[in-house]
Design a protein around this motif. Structure first.
Motif, PDB file in Angstrom:
ATOM      1  N   GLU A 186      -8.382  -3.018  -4.125  1.00 57.93           N
ATOM      2  CA  GLU A 186      -9.577  -2.507  -3.453  1.00 57.93           C
ATOM      3  C   GLU A 186      -9.777  -1.051  -3.858  1.00 57.93           C
ATOM      4  O   GLU A 186      -8.957  -0.186  -3.533  1.00 57.93           O
ATOM      5  N   THR A 232      -7.428  -0.358   6.943  1.00 55.18           N
ATOM      6  CA  THR A 232      -6.430  -1.324   6.501  1.00 55.18           C
ATOM      7  C   THR A 232      -6.015  -2.253   7.640  1.00 55.18           C
ATOM      8  O   THR A 232      -5.954  -3.477   7.467  1.00 55.18           O
ATOM      9  N   THR A 267       0.829  -1.199   0.000  1.00 52.69           N
ATOM     10  CA  THR A 267       0.000   0.000   0.000  1.00 52.69           C
ATOM     11  C   THR A 267       0.864   1.251   0.000  1.00 52.69           C
ATOM     12  O   THR A 267       2.000   1.229   0.512  1.00 52.69           O
ATOM     13  N   HIS A 287     -11.633   2.504  -3.749  1.00 54.70           N
ATOM     14  CA  HIS A 287     -12.428   3.352  -2.859  1.00 54.70           C
ATOM     15  C   HIS A 287     -12.925   4.621  -3.547  1.00 54.70           C
ATOM     16  O   HIS A 287     -13.846   5.252  -3.048  1.00 54.70           O
ATOM     17  N   ARG A 335      -4.329  -1.194  -2.240  1.00 52.86           N
ATOM     18  CA  ARG A 335      -5.223  -0.056  -2.472  1.00 52.86           C
ATOM     19  C   ARG A 335      -4.565   0.936  -3.427  1.00 52.86           C
ATOM     20  O   ARG A 335      -5.105   2.015  -3.666  1.00 52.86           O
TER      21      ARG A 335
END
Length: 371
Positions: free
Chosen positions: A130, A23, A9, A132, A112
């Motif tokens: 992922e 997270t 990340t 967002h 992410r």
């Protein structure tokens, strides 16, 4: 024997930001299925992969490892041109990190970071992204990367999936919608509620802009506001808390409105459980707020059995069990007060959704997607 999962990340740890808490929550539960290593850049002065420091800041499962990677790029070190330097530094750091990964590395990857996703998918790695929020760059990255065999995407709500413009007819089995979820271990049983208590908890700024808490505080000075209701705000940064305390004092609302600087997670959950009504607030100056947000606090309110009053945005209508939310019009104090009245007079919800909104349930679905 558990398979390895490298959670790579571009976030920085430790941090009070809600996304880092999300997270940590997820990797704690993913460690039930995988041997998890969190890999992130040491891009700020406070960045640290010291297990001692991180355990003092978060509640971390002992089976989760942390590895900080050198970050010799301007973002986090230079005070100017934040947005530009973030984009450049993120791209360069991700490319350099993935270049070092051996082609024979068969680990599972989770991220992410759109650029980590892009470069890992090009290497044909088993990588799950992922999502967002959206941008033109992210749409390009996702549409290009999802074509690769091992690439999969988790969207935080259905509007993100829709607006990603990915061809569902070709890739539907590699995509899933999973909202945020709650850590049930943080909740105590049999906590007595204060039926008059309204609560908001979270960052008092969003994308470095004010969340206009003064509007909600001022509503408690209106004659139409029920006299019994009180308002508790728990948040950070500290300077914003002090600014709002001065506003409360200036309006002589000390008996109605209480400001608390950031609490430890367990204490904050306890305050939620003692409340009766939870607020979801946002401004309409960005698409993430109006369309794509899936706030962690919503699931904490829900699990604690609160009545929820939220600004009338499409993102809030997309939340699970949103049929139970009472909506108000943005910047309309009478609509907001009417929502609080309705919530305070409504019966406690008997909905049986607790298991569905837990991290235990969420990470099981992630495990199934990865496999």
């Amino acid at each position: 024997m558990k398979a390895n999962l490298k959670y790579v990340t571009y976030q920085s740890f430790p941090s009070m930001k809600a996304n880092t808490i999300q997270t940590i929550d997820n990797v704690n539960y993913l460690s039930k299925y995988f041997k998890v290593e969190v890999i992130f850049p040491l891009r700020e002065k406070e960045s640290s992969d010291s297990k001692f420091e991180l355990e003092n800041f978060y509640d971390i499962n002992e089976n989760v490892a942390f590895t900080g990677v050198n970050h010799r790029y301007p973002f986090g070190r230079v005070k100017y041109f934040d947005k530009l330097f973030f984009l450049i530094s993120h791209f360069l750091w991700a490319r350099k990190y993935v270049k070092k990964i051996d082609n024979s590395d068969n680990n599972n990857f989770f991220t992410r970071s759109d650029w980590i996703f892009y470069f890992l998918s090009k290497k044909e790695k088993n990588v799950t992204f992922e999502c967002h929020q959206l941008s033109k760059v992210r749409k390009f990255v996702m549409k290009s990367s999802i074509k690769k065999t091992g690439a999969k995407i988790i969207f935080l709500n259905n509007l993100l999936l829709r607006d990603s413009e990915i061809d569902l007819s070709k890739h539907r089995n590699k995509l899933i919608v999973l909202h945020n979820a709650v850590d049930e271990k943080l909740f105590d049983k049999n906590i007595e509620k204060d039926k008059d208590k309204v609560i908001f908890i979270g960052n008092l700024k969003r994308f470095n802009k004010s969340r206009n808490l003064e509007f909600f505080i001022s509503a408690f000075n209106k004659s139409s506001m029920p006299n019994n209701l009180t308002f508790t705000i728990i948040g950070h940064p500290k300077e914003e808390v002090e600014k709002l305390r001065n506003f409360v004092s200036k309006n002589k609302l000390e008996k109605k409105v209480k400001l608390i600087h950031r609490l430890e997670r367990k204490e904050a959950i306890s305050e939620i459980q003692k409340s009766n009504i939870g607020l979801l607030i946002n401004t309409d100056d960005n698409l993430h707020s109006t369309l794509y947000t899936s706030p962690l606090k919503y699931f904490e309110y829900l699990y604690a059995g609160l009545k929820i009053v939220a600004v009338d945005f499409p993102s809030h209508h997309e939340l699970p069990f949103s049929e139970n939310i009472i909506f108000y019009k943005m910047n309309d104090d009478e609509s907001f007060i009417a929502g609080l009245k309705e919530a305070s007079e409504s019966k406690d919800s008997k909905a049986n959704y607790f298991e569905q909104i837990t991290l235990k349930n969420r990470t099981q679905k992630i495990f199934e997607l990865i496999n």
